[in-house]
Motif scaffolding. Structure first.
Motif, PDB file in Angstrom:
ATOM      1  N   TYR A 236       0.813  -1.220   0.000  1.00 34.12           N
ATOM      2  CA  TYR A 236       0.000   0.000   0.000  1.00 34.12           C
ATOM      3  C   TYR A 236       0.848   1.274   0.000  1.00 34.12           C
ATOM      4  CZ  TYR A 236      -4.344  -2.596   0.692  1.00 34.12           C
ATOM      5  OH  TYR A 236      -5.429  -3.435   0.535  1.00 34.12           O
ATOM      6  N   GLY A 237       2.145   1.148  -0.227  1.00 33.02           N
ATOM      7  CA  GLY A 237       3.002   2.310  -0.362  1.00 33.02           C
ATOM      8  C   GLY A 237       3.306   3.045   0.922  1.00 33.02           C
ATOM      9  N   ARG A 238       3.119   2.372   2.064  1.00 33.33           N
ATOM     10  CA  ARG A 238       3.404   3.034   3.335  1.00 33.33           C
ATOM     11  C   ARG A 238       4.877   2.972   3.706  1.00 33.33           C
ATOM     12  NH1 ARG A 238      -1.746   3.732   1.723  1.00 33.33           N
ATOM     13  NH2 ARG A 238      -2.925   4.874   3.314  1.00 33.33           N
ATOM     14  N   ILE A 239       5.575   1.959   3.259  1.00 28.46           N
ATOM     15  CA  ILE A 239       7.019   1.877   3.444  1.00 28.46           C
ATOM     16  C   ILE A 239       7.636   1.540   2.094  1.00 28.46           C
ATOM     17  CG2 ILE A 239       6.833   1.190   5.873  1.00 28.46           C
ATOM     18  CD1 ILE A 239       7.485  -1.679   5.004  1.00 28.46           C
ATOM     19  N   PRO A 240       8.912   1.854   1.874  1.00 32.37           N
ATOM     20  CA  PRO A 240       9.535   1.560   0.574  1.00 32.37           C
ATOM     21  C   PRO A 240       9.594   0.060   0.315  1.00 32.37           C
ATOM     22  CG  PRO A 240      10.873   3.108   1.843  1.00 32.37           C
ATOM     23  CD  PRO A 240       9.835   2.569   2.786  1.00 32.37           C
ATOM     24  N   LEU A 241       9.433  -0.314  -0.939  1.00 36.90           N
ATOM     25  CA  LEU A 241       9.549  -1.722  -1.305  1.00 36.90           C
ATOM     26  C   LEU A 241      10.917  -2.263  -0.925  1.00 36.90           C
ATOM     27  CD1 LEU A 241       7.994  -4.028  -2.730  1.00 36.90           C
ATOM     28  CD2 LEU A 241       9.130  -3.340  -4.847  1.00 36.90           C
ATOM     29  N   ASP A 242      11.920  -1.413  -0.982  1.00 36.76           N
ATOM     30  CA  ASP A 242      13.274  -1.851  -0.644  1.00 36.76           C
ATOM     31  C   ASP A 242      13.445  -2.147   0.841  1.00 36.76           C
ATOM     32  OD1 ASP A 242      14.188  -1.769  -3.250  1.00 36.76           O
ATOM     33  OD2 ASP A 242      14.783   0.329  -3.129  1.00 36.76           O
ATOM     34  N   SER A 243      12.407  -1.908   1.644  1.00 40.89           N
ATOM     35  CA  SER A 243      12.430  -2.349   3.039  1.00 40.89           C
ATOM     36  C   SER A 243      12.344  -3.864   3.132  1.00 40.89           C
ATOM     37  CB  SER A 243      11.255  -1.734   3.814  1.00 40.89           C
ATOM     38  OG  SER A 243      11.278  -0.331   3.769  1.00 40.89           O
ATOM     39  N   LEU A 244      11.873  -4.503   2.060  1.00 40.05           N
ATOM     40  CA  LEU A 244      11.770  -5.956   2.008  1.00 40.05           C
ATOM     41  C   LEU A 244      13.046  -6.545   1.443  1.00 40.05           C
ATOM     42  CD1 LEU A 244       8.195  -6.089   0.405  1.00 40.05           C
ATOM     43  CD2 LEU A 244       8.763  -6.146   2.850  1.00 40.05           C
ATOM     44  N   LYS A 245      13.229  -7.840   1.625  1.00 37.84           N
ATOM     45  CA  LYS A 245      14.351  -8.546   0.997  1.00 37.84           C
ATOM     46  C   LYS A 245      13.915  -8.949  -0.408  1.00 37.84           C
ATOM     47  CE  LYS A 245      17.452 -12.506   1.405  1.00 37.84           C
ATOM     48  NZ  LYS A 245      17.792 -13.739   2.171  1.00 37.84           N
ATOM     49  N   LEU A 246      14.551  -8.360  -1.416  1.00 34.96           N
ATOM     50  CA  LEU A 246      14.188  -8.606  -2.809  1.00 34.96           C
ATOM     51  C   LEU A 246      15.260  -9.457  -3.470  1.00 34.96           C
ATOM     52  CD1 LEU A 246      13.056  -4.984  -3.782  1.00 34.96           C
ATOM     53  CD2 LEU A 246      11.681  -6.827  -2.779  1.00 34.96           C
ATOM     54  N   GLU A 247      14.813 -10.425  -4.254  1.00 36.77           N
ATOM     55  CA  GLU A 247      15.739 -11.271  -5.002  1.00 36.77           C
ATOM     56  C   GLU A 247      15.226 -11.405  -6.428  1.00 36.77           C
ATOM     57  OE1 GLU A 247      16.163 -15.005  -3.036  1.00 36.77           O
ATOM     58  OE2 GLU A 247      17.257 -14.173  -1.323  1.00 36.77           O
ATOM     59  N   ASP A 249      14.802  -9.942 -10.489  1.00 34.66           N
ATOM     60  CA  ASP A 249      14.689  -8.756 -11.335  1.00 34.66           C
ATOM     61  C   ASP A 249      13.850  -7.687 -10.650  1.00 34.66           C
ATOM     62  OD1 ASP A 249      14.479  -6.882 -13.312  1.00 34.66           O
ATOM     63  OD2 ASP A 249      13.463  -8.179 -14.766  1.00 34.66           O
ATOM     64  N   ARG A 250      14.498  -6.825  -9.877  1.00 25.13           N
ATOM     65  CA  ARG A 250      13.810  -5.769  -9.125  1.00 25.13           C
ATOM     66  C   ARG A 250      12.959  -4.882 -10.014  1.00 25.13           C
ATOM     67  NH1 ARG A 250      11.660  -1.856  -7.646  1.00 25.13           N
ATOM     68  NH2 ARG A 250      12.019  -0.543  -5.811  1.00 25.13           N
ATOM     69  N   HIS A 251      13.355  -4.697 -11.269  1.00 25.86           N
ATOM     70  CA  HIS A 251      12.632  -3.817 -12.184  1.00 25.86           C
ATOM     71  C   HIS A 251      11.207  -4.299 -12.431  1.00 25.86           C
ATOM     72  CE1 HIS A 251      11.872  -0.935 -15.314  1.00 25.86           C
ATOM     73  NE2 HIS A 251      11.772  -1.859 -16.248  1.00 25.86           N
ATOM     74  N   LEU A 252      10.962  -5.584 -12.248  1.00 24.44           N
ATOM     75  CA  LEU A 252       9.608  -6.110 -12.432  1.00 24.44           C
ATOM     76  C   LEU A 252       8.605  -5.441 -11.494  1.00 24.44           C
ATOM     77  CD1 LEU A 252       9.832  -9.963 -13.047  1.00 24.44           C
ATOM     78  CD2 LEU A 252       8.508  -8.295 -14.373  1.00 24.44           C
ATOM     79  N   ASP A 254       8.706  -2.374 -10.493  1.00 26.86           N
ATOM     80  CA  ASP A 254       8.403  -1.068 -11.079  1.00 26.86           C
ATOM     81  C   ASP A 254       7.370  -1.210 -12.188  1.00 26.86           C
ATOM     82  OD1 ASP A 254      10.292   0.178  -9.408  1.00 26.86           O
ATOM     83  OD2 ASP A 254      11.910  -0.229 -10.841  1.00 26.86           O
ATOM     84  N   LEU A 255       7.530  -2.241 -13.020  1.00 24.94           N
ATOM     85  CA  LEU A 255       6.569  -2.471 -14.103  1.00 24.94           C
ATOM     86  C   LEU A 255       5.193  -2.808 -13.552  1.00 24.94           C
ATOM     87  CD1 LEU A 255       8.757  -4.553 -16.613  1.00 24.94           C
ATOM     88  CD2 LEU A 255       8.220  -2.097 -16.693  1.00 24.94           C
ATOM     89  N   LEU A 256       5.144  -3.591 -12.493  1.00 25.93           N
ATOM     90  CA  LEU A 256       3.855  -3.938 -11.882  1.00 25.93           C
ATOM     91  C   LEU A 256       3.173  -2.689 -11.312  1.00 25.93           C
ATOM     92  CD1 LEU A 256       4.822  -7.237 -10.062  1.00 25.93           C
ATOM     93  CD2 LEU A 256       3.064  -7.029 -11.830  1.00 25.93           C
ATOM     94  N   GLU A 257       3.968  -1.829 -10.710  1.00 23.54           N
ATOM     95  CA  GLU A 257       3.384  -0.598 -10.130  1.00 23.54           C
ATOM     96  C   GLU A 257       2.835   0.312 -11.221  1.00 23.54           C
ATOM     97  OE1 GLU A 257       4.573   2.996  -7.033  1.00 23.54           O
ATOM     98  OE2 GLU A 257       6.078   1.523  -7.644  1.00 23.54           O
ATOM     99  N   GLU A 258       3.489   0.335 -12.383  1.00 22.65           N
ATOM    100  CA  GLU A 258       3.062   1.207 -13.493  1.00 22.65           C
ATOM    101  C   GLU A 258       1.889   0.625 -14.283  1.00 22.65           C
ATOM    102  OE1 GLU A 258       6.617   1.420 -15.756  1.00 22.65           O
ATOM    103  OE2 GLU A 258       7.704   2.615 -14.258  1.00 22.65           O
ATOM    104  N   TRP A 259       1.637  -0.656 -14.157  1.00 25.33           N
ATOM    105  CA  TRP A 259       0.644  -1.360 -14.987  1.00 25.33           C
ATOM    106  C   TRP A 259      -0.762  -0.889 -14.657  1.00 25.33           C
ATOM    107  CZ3 TRP A 259      -0.819  -7.185 -14.248  1.00 25.33           C
ATOM    108  CH2 TRP A 259      -1.611  -7.605 -15.329  1.00 25.33           C
ATOM    109  N   ASP A 260      -1.511  -0.494 -15.685  1.00 22.85           N
ATOM    110  CA  ASP A 260      -2.917  -0.116 -15.542  1.00 22.85           C
ATOM    111  C   ASP A 260      -3.754  -1.373 -15.708  1.00 22.85           C
ATOM    112  OD1 ASP A 260      -5.430   0.922 -15.513  1.00 22.85           O
ATOM    113  OD2 ASP A 260      -5.174   2.248 -17.245  1.00 22.85           O
ATOM    114  N   MET A 261      -4.260  -1.918 -14.598  1.00 22.48           N
ATOM    115  CA  MET A 261      -5.023  -3.166 -14.632  1.00 22.48           C
ATOM    116  C   MET A 261      -6.479  -2.968 -15.062  1.00 22.48           C
ATOM    117  SD  MET A 261      -3.778  -5.370 -11.360  1.00 22.48           S
ATOM    118  CE  MET A 261      -2.124  -6.080 -11.297  1.00 22.48           C
ATOM    119  N   GLU A 262      -6.876  -1.729 -15.236  1.00 24.43           N
ATOM    120  CA  GLU A 262      -8.265  -1.458 -15.619  1.00 24.43           C
ATOM    121  C   GLU A 262      -8.501  -1.689 -17.092  1.00 24.43           C
ATOM    122  OE1 GLU A 262     -10.628  -0.781 -13.405  1.00 24.43           O
ATOM    123  OE2 GLU A 262      -9.126  -0.942 -11.827  1.00 24.43           O
TER     124      GLU A 262
END
Length: 262
Positions: A236-247, A249-252, A254-262
């Motif tokens: 929900y954008g309350r803390i940065p995604l980088d607060s999590l442990k990511l393994e 292709d991190r860029h994915l 960003d693409l998911l956040e930009e995707w218009d699901m409507e």
């Protein structure tokens, strides 16, 4: 990983999180302060949103499955004096809880998530309302300088609720197909598949994160791991995604956040 919360438990937790929200509001030196996680709102704006929104959902639930959209609730005008405002907030929550109890979890209800994996029922409305109230309780607590992690049972249900309600669609993914995993520290994993068919999500079994029979077994492109609370707060954008442990292709993400699901 706990099972999905049942309807009475959802209603109990809605009441509990609503009380926590009111406690944060009661402790605020001023309601004119800006909410850091909702910078366009003051605390008073947040109160009006939460109270007015619960009255609107009470009216929508009471209207039954034939309602064509979210309805305006009665008595939306909120008082200005602090004590009266807190009482108005409590009554807003009670109106919604009463409407949900009267309807029961299986009755149909208008929702905005028509093409998601979540059903259009009062039970699904209660499940999402718990998450919305929990998130705004965190907003209020953060504003008064006393943020708390989401309660474990709320957050665990919130990971799946977010993925099923907000992250599934039949709208085509405009990039190459991808597999995204989400893991809760201490137990609980989910997989999201995105492709030309859209997006769907499912819970992974406890045994090592291997998909169940009949599920896709593609290699994972990216994963996120954290506490259940941190996962939901990041969703929900309350803390940065980088607060999590990511393994992966991190860029994915960003693409998911930009995707218009409507």
């Amino acid at each position: 990983m706990t099972e999905t919360l049942d309807f009475p438990e959802l209603l109990r937790l809605i009441d509990e999180r609503s009380a926590a929200f009111r406690a944060a509001i009661a402790s605020a030196p001023s309601l004119d302060v800006q909410v850091p996680t909702c910078p366009e709102w003051t605390l008073l704006d947040l109160v009006h949103h939460l109270g007015g929104g619960r009255r609107a959902w009470a009216a929508t639930v009471a209207a039954g499955p034939d309602a064509s959209g979210k309805l305006a609730g009665e008595g939306l005008a909120a008082p200005q004096e602090r004590e009266a405002l807190l009482a108005w907030l409590a009554e807003s929550t009670q109106q919604m809880l009463d409407a949900l109890r009267e309807a029961g979890p299986e009755r149909g209800c208008w929702t905005w998530w028509g093409s998601s994996q979540s059903p259009r029922t009062c039970g699904a409305v209660a499940r999402h309302q718990l998450q919305e109230i929990a998130m705004h309780t965190y907003d209020a607590q953060l504003t008064v300088g006393a943020p708390e992690p989401l309660p474990e049972e709320v957050a665990l249900d919130g990971v799946e609720e977010f993925l099923f309600t907000c992250c599934t669609t039949t709208v085509a993914w405009p990039h190459k197909p991808a597999v995204v995993d989400y893991h809760v520290t201490g137990g609980g994993s989910w997989r999201q598949l995105v492709s030309a068919d859209g997006s769907r999500a499912f819970r992974l079994p406890e045994s090592g994160g291997v998909p169940a029979a009949g599920e896709d077994s593609e290699s994972v492109d990216v994963s996120a791991r954290g506490t259940a609370s941190d996962l939901v707060l990041a969703f929900y954008g309350r803390i940065p995604l980088d607060s999590l442990k990511l393994e992966g292709d991190r860029h994915l993400f960003d693409l998911l956040e930009e995707w218009d699901m409507e």
